[in-house]
Enzyme design. Structure first.
Site, PDB file in Angstrom:
ATOM      1  CB  CYS A  11      -0.923   0.019   1.220  1.00 51.93           C
ATOM      2  SG  CYS A  11      -1.945   1.528   1.323  1.00 51.93           S
ATOM      3  CD  GLU A 256     -25.212  19.082   2.669  1.00 52.75           C
ATOM      4  OE1 GLU A 256     -25.238  18.192   1.794  1.00 52.75           O
ATOM      5  OE2 GLU A 256     -24.256  19.866   2.840  1.00 52.75           O
ATOM      6  CG  ASN A 301     -16.902  22.858   4.149  1.00 48.54           C
ATOM      7  OD1 ASN A 301     -15.812  22.767   3.599  1.00 48.54           O
ATOM      8  ND2 ASN A 301     -17.355  21.935   4.983  1.00 48.54           N
ATOM      9  CB  CYS A 328     -10.826  19.790   0.435  1.00 48.38           C
ATOM     10  SG  CYS A 328     -12.142  19.386  -0.742  1.00 48.38           S
TER      11      CYS A 328
END
Length: 368
Positions: A11, A256, A301, A328
């Site tokens: 991995c 959301e 976000n 992100c």
């Protein structure tokens, strides 16, 4: 961090593992600073270097009697990663019991090369209190009776607060499907900065609880620094940003697309008596475009793709004085900032959600 899976080359997901951690942070800081306009940066928020993941996303392969929990090799065979040092201790302790449960319940692991079998993935989340959410991703409902029959044994062995089955019938690289079948419990409570955030099976929550807590604290500090009394929390998830702001007296509306996440946020707001916090299920962009008056602060976000040109255009024209942007993906963030030239970044911070990789989380304060 020592990892015998990495050393054995079975991995290599932690591609930066051989870099000293301080160098990892420096490289991430340089990456985000280079991609964005010049602005003052606060010191980065570092993570624990191991045992920080609150979620195990395990591909199930092998046989019913000897399943592998981990990833697939290039030929589609299972690679067992039960002792991955990224996982929180409770996850590592739970995986052997879950492997035994697979055998006891007669759950046949799905074979990708042969396109047969039932159990595709095992998704396990641990709360800071040590409780678990266990989700079995199945190809069909065929195994549900056996799951229900043997589940009491698992509940007696592990602190499972929530168990469910997710049905994902398609032969493609998709982690889960749209249909969730409840088996036990309803929500997993994630204690973050003294807030009990309710997490339901298909709701998003940050994988690194400690760094998520720092993210929310910093957002509260930014909102306080600009004197915000009203805010929208767009792409609010289970209400992490909005509930933290509401606890400080800010009037909050969270939006959301996931109805489960909105239900969770509403439950938490009710438990805390936060009557000024409202959470709505819907599209964040559509919500903003339908409103005539903007709040003092908008928190966004979004997923990796960013907020996109429509919402960026609305924010640019809205007159809202401040935006807190949690990202992100610094590349989509840079595109969104270019579409909002009147909103200038005045403060930035890197938060390291994912050590040993090039992934990053950035929190910016924008001011008009």
């Amino acid at each position: 961090m020592d990892c015998h899976y990495y050393d054995a080359a079975v991995c290599r997901s932690c591609r930066w593992l051989e870099r000293p951690y301080a160098d990892q942070l420096t490289a991430k800081q340089e990456r985000v600073a280079t991609a964005l306009p010049a602005l003052p940066w606060r010191p980065p928020v570092a993570s624990a270097q191991e045992r920080f993941r609150n979620k195990a996303k395990m591909v199930v392969a092998g046989t019913t009697a000897e399943p592998t929990l981990g990833i697939l090799d290039p030929r589609g065979g299972g690679v067992d990663l039960r002792e991955c040092p990224l996982h929180a201790p409770g996850l590592t302790a739970a995986l052997p019991a879950l492997a035994r449960f697979i055998g006891a319940a007669g759950l046949t692991p799905y074979s990708v090369p042969e396109r047969r079998g039932e159990l595709k993935h095992l998704l396990v989340t641990e709360s800071p209190d040590g409780e678990l959410m266990v989700r079995f991703v199945l190809r069909s409902s065929e195994a549900l009776p056996r799951l229900r029959k043997h589940l009491p044994v698992l509940l007696g062995e592990l602190p499972v607060a929530v168990a469910s089955a997710n049905l994902q019938p398609d032969h493609k690289a998709v982690l889960e499907g749209p249909e969730e079948v409840p088996l036990h419990g309803d929500t997993l409570t994630m204690q973050v900065n003294g807030l009990g955030l309710h997490l339901r099976p298909q709701s998003f929550f940050q994988t690194n609880t400690d760094v998520a807590a720092a993210l929310y604290r910093h957002a509260v500090d930014l909102a306080g620094s600009v004197g915000a009394t009203s805010a929208w929390d767009l792409y609010c998830g289970v209400g992490g940003f909005g509930l933290h702001l509401a606890r400080e007296g800010v009037r909050v509306v969270g939006v959301e697309s996931s109805e489960q996440a909105v239900e969770s946020a509403t439950i938490t707001a009710g438990e805390l008596g936060l009557s000024e916090a409202e959470f709505l299920a819907g599209d964040a962009t559509a919500y903003a475009l339908a409103r005539g008056e903007a709040p003092d602060l908008v928190v966004v976000n979004p997923p990796r793709r960013g907020i996109g040109p429509e919402l960026a255009g609305w924010l640019e024209a809205s007159g809202v004085s401040h935006v807190v942007y949690s990202s992100c993906n610094v590349d989509s963030l840079a595109r969104d900032l270019a579409a909002m030239p009147s909103l200038r970044p005045v403060s930035g911070r890197l938060l390291d959600m994912f050590p040993h990789t090039d992934h990053h989380e950035v929190l910016l304060l924008l001011a008009r």
